[in-house]
Design an enzyme around this catalytic site. Structure first.
Site, short mmCIF file in Angstrom:
data_model
loop_
_atom_site.label_atom_id
_atom_site.label_comp_id
_atom_site.label_asym_id
_atom_site.label_seq_id
_atom_site.Cartn_x
_atom_site.Cartn_y
_atom_site.Cartn_z
N GLY A 1 0.85 -1.19 0.00
CA GLY A 1 0.00 0.00 0.00
C GLY A 1 0.88 1.23 0.00
O GLY A 1 1.37 1.66 -1.04
N GLU B 1 -2.78 13.19 -9.49
CA GLU B 1 -4.02 12.72 -8.88
C GLU B 1 -4.35 13.58 -7.65
O GLU B 1 -5.48 13.97 -7.45
CB GLU B 1 -3.87 11.25 -8.47
CG GLU B 1 -5.14 10.67 -7.87
CD GLU B 1 -4.96 9.26 -7.29
OE1 GLU B 1 -3.80 8.86 -7.06
OE2 GLU B 1 -5.98 8.59 -7.06
N GLN C 1 -24.25 17.50 10.89
CA GLN C 1 -24.67 17.95 12.22
C GLN C 1 -25.79 18.99 12.11
O GLN C 1 -26.74 18.96 12.88
CB GLN C 1 -23.46 18.54 12.96
CG GLN C 1 -23.63 18.61 14.47
CD GLN C 1 -23.77 17.22 15.09
OE1 GLN C 1 -23.29 16.24 14.54
NE2 GLN C 1 -24.47 17.15 16.21
N GLY D 1 -28.90 17.26 11.16
CA GLY D 1 -29.37 16.32 12.19
C GLY D 1 -29.81 15.00 11.58
O GLY D 1 -29.15 14.46 10.69
N THR E 1 -2.02 7.98 1.75
CA THR E 1 -2.72 8.35 2.99
C THR E 1 -2.22 9.68 3.52
O THR E 1 -1.13 10.15 3.16
CB THR E 1 -2.46 7.29 4.08
OG1 THR E 1 -1.05 7.25 4.34
CG2 THR E 1 -2.93 5.91 3.64
#
Lengths: 273, 395
Positions: free
Chosen positions: B136, B253, B350, B353, B379
């Site tokens: 990875g 990318e 949030q 809701g 990552t």
């Protein structure tokens, strides 16, 4: 066939809530503009009448788009050029000085120069909803007209069979060219337009998208400008707007405690039952 | 978004109208896997004339967009697709950007004419295969897929995983270690999916990006002729080392993610603002409460910052200085934008809701999709290392 399509820019209806009125006048600063949708349908119709169906690049006639308005309105003309129109004409004017009659007379002057075979207009603009320019123009030119076209079938280069949407159905008229035709929404349905070059072609529903490269190429297509005063000796508008005001804000609703009270209010306050 | 010149604006508006009319109504179907993406991509290509764009780029005829670079154009398309459905944009980007971009950057003239053209015009679905089950973040060091030289080409053996478009692609660019090369050389191989020994798994079920199929590729002694080695063979009769090109692809990318993330944040802000103005609690729209305003203001600030990043890219492209944007900056842009978008989308949920938590709400999709950007294309943790390494080397 040479087709002239007058095109008006209108305030984007999606942003209509941003319209401001200052001292009795419409305040257009910061307004977003787009082409009047019915005029876009007219452009699409003109393109369909002048192509063979197989390739949108081969144009078998000339499509000229025209607007009466300020420099910024060229954006909408460029948009029409990007979808396939050949050239554009802008008659320089400020929106405040115009009404349907001045616009019709200005277009007549261009028609006398250009001598198109057909003028396609949107049935009305979605801002003022006046529904006048096409009819006035036909009268000034002494040309036949067909309004609210839902279908058009070309009969060679000499006449059109126009299906008009009227109350209770469709009325079909044969108009000899040159003529003025105003178009309605259904003219952009897949098989509404039958040109002499591709009588049975089925189009994608609605107004076509500009190919991305055509948007850039449109910058190079010819655009000429006239002054309104060059074309119309008496450019005074016949309609004067004395004031503008926004609709009153809606009052807050109320809660009723039972059906009897609701019926009472409907009958005695709203007076609708 | 953005104050743009008229021609840029016209392009953006056209793509936006296309997405509103043709993509928005199908988002749920794509997300649920009820409809394949390919017919949509064909429509996109035909409606916007992508074949002409591909021809102009491949044949090198005069710049197709005087004033608007194809890179900016792609950014606009990614932006508009992402406003409606980031998963669709991801698959578009894997075909045109990762696969198509690599072929256009490093391919032989024949490879550009065939596979570059097909990818850029969306005639073929492309995939770009680097990651493996055991490789990875350590993609180069731990790569186990091998290419063994044979008469007239190479034979590939190995497994790739988490590959965007793997389940649906027509062609894949597979990175593999060249056997026998002393320096651990890695090369790219263009493999049409009908090649013997090329198989793939079923699409993975995943947290987000559900409109975009992701999966595994299995290579069991797949023969790849020399002319399908990316860039062909060098004077020594061996493939070119692709490690630099792979890093360039990853950099591109990461940059390409900025317009996607910007669009996602914009959409979250629109959804949250509309909802907050209309939702009445305690007798007032919740937008009048300062705790809600605080979230809206933060999302707005994020949007502005991502706009600045995108404008910086557009400016660099316009000045022909894209190369001056370093690998560390591409990493930094992605690192910041991905986290900021996840936070913005969570704030938007949030505000909505329960209505925002329900499957099918736009902000729910955006939040799930945003998380990918902290993982895919490197990552967050690896971005930080890249940034620090370059920073410390300079000092």
């Amino acid at each position: 066939m040479k087709i002239l399509v007058p095109l008006k820019r209108v305030a984007d209806p999606d942003n209509a809530n941003k319209v401001k009125v200052t001292a009795g006048k419409l305040d257009t600063t910061g307004m977003q503009w787009k082409p009047n949708p019915f005029d876009e349908y007219a452009v699409e119709t003109a393109l369909r009448l002048t192509e063979n169906g197989a390739s949108t690049k081969v144009r078998l006639g000339e499509v000229i788009v025209l607007t009466v308005g300020p420099k910024e309105a060229e954006t909408q003309l460029r948009g029409a050029l990007a979808t396939g129109a050949d050239r554009a004409i802008r008659i320089d004017a400020t929106d405040d000085d115009l009404d349907g009659d001045v616009v019709a007379r200005a277009i007549r002057a261009v028609v006398e120069k250009e001598k198109p075979d057909l003028i396609l207009v949107g049935k009305q603009a979605v801002d003022g909803d006046s529904n006048q320019v096409g009819q006035l123009l036909a009268e000034y030119l002494g040309w036949p007209q067909a309004t609210f076209a839902g279908t058009i079938k070309s009969e060679g280069d000499t006449a059109l069979l126009v299906g008009r949407e009227v109350d209770g159905g469709t009325l079909t008229l044969r108009v000899t060219l040159p003529a003025v035709v105003s178009v309605d929404l259904r003219i952009v349905a897949p098989t509404s337009v039958s040109s002499k070059h591709s009588p049975t072609h089925t189009y994608a529903d609605g107004v076509r998208f500009a190919a991305l490269m055509a948007i850039m190429a449109a910058k190079k297509k010819p655009m000429v400008e006239f002054k309104l005063s060059e074309l119309v000796s008496d450019a005074a508008a016949k309609i004067a707007y004395t004031t503008h005001e926004l609709p009153p804000p809606r009052k807050a609703g109320i809660k009723v405690k039972d059906v009897a009270e609701l019926v009472d209010k409907l009958r005695n306050e709203a007076r609708v039952v | 978004m953005l104050e743009l010149p008229d021609d840029h604006r016209a392009i953006l508006d056209t793509v936006r109208r296309f997405c509103r009319e043709r993509l928005e109504p199908r988002v749920r179907a794509f997300e649920n896997g009820d409809e394949p993406l390919e017919p949509f991509f064909r429509e996109l290509s035909e409606s916007l004339g992508l074949r002409e764009v591909a021809d102009a780029l491949v044949d090198g005829t005069a710049s197709p967009f005087e004033g608007v670079s194809p890179l900016v154009l792609t950014g606009f398309v990614m932006h508009e697709l992402s406003r409606c459905c980031p998963g669709v944009a991801l698959s578009f980007g894997a075909t045109t950007g990762l696969f198509g971009g690599a072929v256009m950057a490093c391919g032989t003239p024949d490879q550009k004419r065939t596979w570059g053209r097909r990818a850029l015009s969306l005639d073929a679905v492309g995939a770009w295969a680097l990651t493996e089950p055991g490789a990875g973040s350590d993609a180069f060091g731990a790569m186990r897929t091998r290419a063994r030289g044979v008469d007239g080409g190479f034979v590939l053996r190995g497994t790739k995983t988490f590959i965007t478009n793997a389940p649906t692609c027509d062609v894949a660019l597979v990175q593999a270690r060249v056997e026998g090369a002393s320096d651990g050389k890695i090369a790219g191989f263009i493999i049409p999916t009908e090649a013997r020994g090329f198989t793939r798994g079923r699409p993975f079920d995943k947290l987000g990006m559900q409109a975009s199929p992701t999966g595994e590729i299995f290579l069991e002694d797949v023969f790849v002729p020399n002319e399908m080695v990316l860039g062909g063979l060098g004077a020594d009769g061996l493939p070119h080392d692709a490690r630099f090109a792979i890093r360039a692809s990853l950099g591109a990318e990461r940059m390409g993610m900025i317009p996607m993330l910007l669009a996602m944040v914009e959409r979250c802000l629109e959804e949250a603002t509309t909802y907050a103005k209309g939702r009445v609690q305690f007798g007032a729209p919740i937008a009048s409460f300062q705790l809600v305003q605080e979230k809206l203001a933060r999302i707005h600030t994020t949007k502005m910052l991502l706009e600045v990043l995108f404008l910086r890219q557009i400016e660099a492209i316009a000045c022909g200085r894209l190369g001056a944007i370093s690998r560390a900056e591409a990493s930094a842009q992605k690192l910041f934008a991905a986290k900021a978008a996840v936070d913005a989308a969570m704030d938007a949920i949030q505000i909505l809701g329960g209505a925002g938590y329900m499957r099918g709400s736009v902000v729910e999709m955006m939040a799930r999709d945003a998380k990918l950007f902290q993982i895919g294309g490197g990552t967050d943790d690896m971005q930080i290392l890249t940034i620090a390494r370059e920073l410390l080397r300079q000092q």
